[in-house]
Enzyme design. Structure first.
Site, mmCIF file in Angstrom:
data_model
loop_
_atom_site.group_PDB
_atom_site.id
_atom_site.type_symbol
_atom_site.label_atom_id
_atom_site.label_comp_id
_atom_site.label_asym_id
_atom_site.label_seq_id
_atom_site.Cartn_x
_atom_site.Cartn_y
_atom_site.Cartn_z
ATOM 1 N N LYS A 114 0.961 -1.401 -0.277
ATOM 2 C CA LYS A 114 0.009 0.061 0.055
ATOM 3 C C LYS A 114 0.968 1.175 -0.136
ATOM 4 O O LYS A 114 0.256 2.258 -0.575
ATOM 5 C CB LYS A 114 -1.031 -0.041 1.209
ATOM 6 C CG LYS A 114 -2.248 -0.868 1.158
ATOM 7 C CD LYS A 114 -2.889 -0.578 2.234
ATOM 8 C CE LYS A 114 -4.405 -1.756 2.217
ATOM 9 N NZ LYS A 114 -5.148 -1.341 3.314
ATOM 10 N N LYS A 196 -8.762 -12.271 -7.408
ATOM 11 C CA LYS A 196 -9.969 -12.497 -6.518
ATOM 12 C C LYS A 196 -10.804 -11.011 -6.960
ATOM 13 O O LYS A 196 -10.398 -10.174 -7.213
ATOM 14 C CB LYS A 196 -9.705 -12.641 -5.179
ATOM 15 C CG LYS A 196 -9.367 -11.783 -4.371
ATOM 16 C CD LYS A 196 -9.232 -12.050 -3.084
ATOM 17 C CE LYS A 196 -9.057 -10.940 -2.226
ATOM 18 N NZ LYS A 196 -9.337 -11.030 -0.710
ATOM 19 N N LYS A 199 -13.277 -5.222 -3.802
ATOM 20 C CA LYS A 199 -13.977 -4.013 -3.649
ATOM 21 C C LYS A 199 -13.077 -3.002 -4.550
ATOM 22 O O LYS A 199 -13.774 -2.202 -4.886
ATOM 23 C CB LYS A 199 -13.878 -3.730 -2.090
ATOM 24 C CG LYS A 199 -14.843 -4.290 -1.177
ATOM 25 C CD LYS A 199 -14.692 -3.930 0.004
ATOM 26 C CE LYS A 199 -15.255 -4.660 1.265
ATOM 27 N NZ LYS A 199 -14.694 -4.327 2.376
HETATM 28 P P1 AMP Z 1 -12.433 -7.131 2.095
HETATM 29 O O1 AMP Z 1 -13.325 -6.930 0.700
HETATM 30 O O2 AMP Z 1 -10.878 -7.278 1.591
HETATM 31 O O3 AMP Z 1 -12.429 -5.839 3.152
HETATM 32 O O4 AMP Z 1 -12.702 -8.402 2.755
HETATM 33 C C1 AMP Z 1 -13.717 -8.526 3.616
HETATM 34 C C2 AMP Z 1 -13.902 -10.008 4.023
HETATM 35 O O5 AMP Z 1 -14.428 -10.693 2.621
HETATM 36 C C3 AMP Z 1 -12.640 -10.885 4.457
HETATM 37 O O6 AMP Z 1 -13.149 -11.844 5.293
HETATM 38 C C4 AMP Z 1 -12.302 -11.320 2.981
HETATM 39 O O7 AMP Z 1 -11.555 -12.474 3.168
HETATM 40 C C5 AMP Z 1 -13.374 -11.807 2.396
HETATM 41 N N1 AMP Z 1 -13.398 -11.594 0.836
HETATM 42 C C6 AMP Z 1 -13.150 -10.460 0.130
HETATM 43 N N2 AMP Z 1 -12.992 -10.828 -1.193
HETATM 44 C C7 AMP Z 1 -13.132 -12.172 -1.379
HETATM 45 C C8 AMP Z 1 -13.259 -13.068 -2.613
HETATM 46 N N3 AMP Z 1 -13.306 -12.570 -3.600
HETATM 47 N N4 AMP Z 1 -13.681 -14.264 -2.141
HETATM 48 C C9 AMP Z 1 -13.797 -14.564 -0.960
HETATM 49 N N5 AMP Z 1 -13.763 -13.924 0.064
HETATM 50 C C10 AMP Z 1 -13.505 -12.844 -0.153
#
Ligand code: AMP
Ligand code: TRP
Length: 337
Positions: A114, A196, A199
């Site tokens: 970052k 993956k 967001k």
């Molecule tokens: P974030 O979107 O990075 O803030 O992640 C929030 C939660 O969603 C965390 O527990 C991540 O591990 C899960 N997560 C985020 N993106 C994915 C994805 N593409 N597939 C599965 N789990 C995800």
């Protein structure tokens, strides 16, 4: 005291909640909410480690809370709260800062990634994992369900907990374990099935299915999903076939069917077009009631505030005394102790 395991997880209110968040994280939290003592935290202080628009941050904090309830978390079964509503987090972070060597933070790969992308790096960004460590250990959490990218932060949390215990000669903090979902729980981008769904790329059309997308938009995203030229609808580990595998994985996670049953559902499909529409349909049907719940909650701010006040009170009852006890151990005078 209950001998149930304590679980803590946090998620940042950064908007664009998507199918990967739902299937990879939130749905598992909902499924397990009866088994353990659960704390789920909307980590707004973590979001401040990069510049935010104040009104937008407030909106996203409410919005994420509403989504967590909309997907099925029951605020009467779990403690659902906003990080900044409980003083222990920011206050305890300072205390942990004073036992955490700077070198440990400079080694964090997420920080390095970052920081490399920014011209001016805030102190909070470096300190982010210490704030996270506090989130976890102020609740004596045993388990921390997180994605692979957060594993290093949970390991640092273990190091910080152990160091405090070592310095102050007591088993004061529980040393938590990361719980990483299997690889199958990863939802990949529809436009690029080798990265993956995230967001930060959710603004790119056709990348993510956001929980707030309308049915037309969802269908459009699936129709554009990247597949391959093999023409076979089957699960596969072949990176060339990652697109079809991802579509089947989404269908499997939504329907809770076995691998065999998922493949059987598409045995008569006339190509990938049918597959895409079939997956889009189960996703649309699954998301529709969640959106209804979400809209109802967002239209009732008083109810949302009530839930958040209840969550903050429950969380504070655990973590504030823990931080007060830390102060005492570290040599501070705790008023009215
Ligand atoms: P974030 O979107 O990075 O803030 O992640 C929030 C939660 O969603 C965390 O527990 C991540 O591990 C899960 N997560 C985020 N993106 C994915 C994805 N593409 N597939 C599965 N789990 C995800
Ligand atoms: N850092 C995590 C993320 O960005 C969010 C988080 C903050 C968290 N505190 C936590 C996750 C405590 C688990 C436990 O995804």
């Amino acid at each position: 005291m209950s001998d149930k395991k304590v679980v803590f997880s946090g998620v940042q209110p950064t908007g664009n909640v998507h199918l990967g968040n739902y299937l990879g994280a939130f749905k598992n939290w909902v499924d397990k909410q009866d088994e353990k003592v659960n704390y789920f935290c909307v980590v707004d202080l973590h979001s401040l480690t990069v510049p935010q628009d104040p009104d937008e941050l407030r909106h996203q904090t409410r919005s994420l809370t509403a989504w967590l309830i909309a997907v099925g978390l029951d605020p009467n079964k779990v403690t659902l709260f906003v990080q900044s509503h409980v003083r222990a987090h920011a206050e305890g972070c300072w205390l942990l800062n004073c036992v955490t060597p700077l070198g440990w933070l400079h080694r964090m790969t997420q920080y390095k990634d970052k920081a490399a992308k920014q011209e001016s790096v805030l102190t909070g960004l470096l300190d982010y994992p210490v704030l996270m460590a506090g989130d976890i250990i102020f609740y004596d959490a045993d388990e921390v369900p997180v994605g692979e990218d957060q594993k290093q932060h949970v390991e640092l949390t273990r190091d910080i907990a152990n160091r405090f215990n070592h310095l102050y000669g007591q088993d004061f903090f529980v040393v938590p374990e990361p719980v990483i979902p299997e690889v199958g729980a990863r939802v990949m981008g529809l436009d690029n099935p080798n990265a993956k769904m995230s967001k930060s790329s959710a603004h790119i059309r056709g990348h993510a299915v956001r929980l707030e997308d309308d049915p037309k938009e969802i269908l459009r995203s699936f129709k554009k999903a990247k597949t391959d030229s093999f023409g076979e609808i089957a699960f596969s580990k072949d990176p060339e076939r990652a697109g079809v595998n991802n579509l089947l994985g989404i269908y499997k996670a939504i329907t809770d069917k076995s691998f065999e049953d998922v493949e059987a559902d598409f045995r008569d499909a006339r190509g990938y077009g049918d597959l895409k529409v079939g997956v889009a349909e189960v996703v649309i049907d699954a998301i529709r009631p969640l959106q209804e719940n979400y809209n109802r909650l967002m239209n009732d701010p008083a109810e949302l505030d009530r839930v958040l006040a209840q969550g903050a009170q429950q969380a504070a009852a655990v973590s504030n005394p823990k931080v007060d006890a830390m102060k005492e151990i570290m040599g501070l005078i705790v008023p009215n102790a």
